[in-house]
Design a protein around this motif. Structure first.
Motif, PDB file in Angstrom:
ATOM      1  N   ARG A 149       0.858  -1.404   0.131  1.00 47.37           N
ATOM      2  CA  ARG A 149       0.071   0.180  -0.346  1.00 47.37           C
ATOM      3  C   ARG A 149       0.693   1.493   0.125  1.00 47.37           C
ATOM      4  N   TYR A 150       2.361   1.671  -0.643  1.00 51.56           N
ATOM      5  CA  TYR A 150       2.680   2.333   0.124  1.00 51.56           C
ATOM      6  C   TYR A 150       2.691   2.707  -0.728  1.00 51.56           C
ATOM      7  N   THR A 151       2.400   3.251  -2.053  1.00 50.72           N
ATOM      8  CA  THR A 151       2.279   4.011  -3.014  1.00 50.72           C
ATOM      9  C   THR A 151       0.844   4.861  -3.088  1.00 50.72           C
ATOM     10  N   GLN A 152       0.200   3.878  -1.987  1.00 51.19           N
ATOM     11  CA  GLN A 152      -1.144   4.497  -1.990  1.00 51.19           C
ATOM     12  C   GLN A 152      -1.360   5.393  -0.800  1.00 51.19           C
ATOM     13  N   LEU A 153      -0.359   5.060   0.799  1.00 51.92           N
ATOM     14  CA  LEU A 153      -0.132   6.160   1.498  1.00 51.92           C
ATOM     15  C   LEU A 153       0.826   7.154   1.153  1.00 51.92           C
ATOM     16  N   MET A 154       1.878   7.044   0.614  1.00 54.03           N
ATOM     17  CA  MET A 154       2.037   8.069   0.357  1.00 54.03           C
ATOM     18  C   MET A 154       2.191   8.453  -1.211  1.00 54.03           C
ATOM     19  N   SER A 155       1.292   8.744  -1.912  1.00 58.35           N
ATOM     20  CA  SER A 155       0.969   9.500  -3.212  1.00 58.35           C
ATOM     21  C   SER A 155       1.445  11.252  -2.762  1.00 58.35           C
ATOM     22  N   LYS A 156       1.319  11.355  -4.458  1.00 68.21           N
ATOM     23  CA  LYS A 156       1.792  12.591  -4.720  1.00 68.21           C
ATOM     24  C   LYS A 156       0.830  13.871  -3.817  1.00 68.21           C
TER      25      LYS A 156
END
Length: 349
Positions: free
Chosen positions: A134-141
């Motif tokens: 879920r990294y890209t979701q948790l740390m989206s731009k």
């Protein structure tokens, strides 16, 4: 000083720093020392900012937050060191009242913002190692921009409160500050009005602005350590741990020095010890941060080598057919940098 109309009370228009009064014959040496520190700080943090902006391999939330840390460190040093250098050069350690309030405001802004930003960077490492799917979701731009903005606002609100309270204090002729720059604790010592509210605000800030972010860092690394210990591969454990090593070292230095600087005994330290602690916290720490990240981080070292001496390699690669070097995603700034390593983000060594 100016005399208030109709009274014998004087209004302080200028403060005198006593921090270097113990070394009256070493002003030239101190000037050269602080000038060297300032130049190294400017060069190191500016290099980090340039590398992150120009190198396509440094396009992850970790480096996005690192660029904000470097920007904070540049501001941190520029708030105090230029005035110190000017005073050392002219051998007259003074500052006007308005300049003192401004210096304190920006100093507290940087201090509070850096506390919050270090906690945000710890959360980024937690998300990369403990929540890789879920990294890209948790740390989206948008999330990263929001967290970075909140860190700056956090410090701004803290400094606004302290500056407003300090500006309401009366300084009845006492204008000698036992320090080398304007900060809240030394100003409270020489105020002639009641400082109870200011002291309570300072203690509250040490809890909410200092202790709370530090506890968030500690909790994040408890989860990170637990996740690392569950990794079967020793290479994977080392890779996951190394990605946090630089940040942990910066956290230990910054929060350790902040605690000693602001949570001092009521009687305070001697003038020499106080000057040394303040110098380490507000002047030396911003110089160390880029050195720690550049020496511990393989990607930063490779980017630096490319910038300093990799022009020949770039010219050779430019003669290759365009099809031989596939293009990177257009918006890869907020991708998990080590998704191929199953969540062990970062490539520190």
């Amino acid at each position: 000083m100016e005399t208030e109309g109709g009274s014998n009370q004087t209004r302080v228009t200028e403060f005198v720093f006593l921090g270097f009064s113990g070394v009256p014959t070493g002003q030239t040496f101190l000037f050269l020392l602080f000038l060297a520190i300032y130049l190294v700080t400017l060069a190191g943090n500016s290099a980090i900012l340039v590398l992150i902006q120009t190198d396509s391999h440094l396009r992850s939330p970790m480096y996005f937050f690192l660029s904000h840390l470097s920007c904070l460190d540049l501001c941190y040093s520029s708030v105090t060191l230029p005035k110190i250098l000017v005073n050392l050069l002219r051998q007259r350690h003074t500052i006007s009242y308005n300049q003192c309030m401004a210096q304190m405001f920006f100093l507290m802004t940087c201090a509070g913002s850096e506390c919050a930003l270090l906690a945000v960077m710890a959360y980024d490492r937690y998300a990369a190692i403990c929540e890789p799917l879920r990294y890209t979701q948790l740390m989206s731009k948008p999330v990263c921009v929001l967290l970075a903005t909140a860190s700056w606002i956090w410090g701004l609100l803290d400094s606004t409160l302290h500056t407003a309270l300090t500006a309401n204090l009366a300084f009845c002729g006492a204008n000698q500050i036992h320090h080398i720059f304007c900060d809240v604790p030394p100003l409270l010592k020489i105020a002639c009005s009641d400082t109870y509210v200011n002291e309570m605000a300072l203690h509250a800030a040490s809890v909410f602005v200092g202790l709370s972010p530090f506890l968030l860092v500690v909790v994040s690394y408890i989860y990170i350590l637990s996740a690392i210990l569950q990794i079967r591969s020793s290479t994977g454990r080392q890779k996951a741990f190394s990605t946090c090593a630089s940040h942990m070292l910066v956290v230990a230095i910054y929060f350790g020095m902040a605690n000693v600087n602001y949570n001092r005994p009521r009687a305070g330290y001697s003038l020499e010890v106080d000057t040394l602690i303040s110098s380490l916290f507000c002047i030396v720490t911003p110089m160390l941060n880029p050195l720690i990240y550049s020496l511990r981080n393989r990607e930063v070292k490779e980017a630096l080598r490319k910038m300093l001496g990799g022009q020949k390699k770039e010219r050779v690669s430019s003669h290759k057919p365009a099809s031989s070097s596939p293009s990177r995603p257009v918006d890869d700034h907020f991708q998990n940098p080590l998704a191929k390593h199953k969540g062990h983000a970062g490539t520190d060594s």
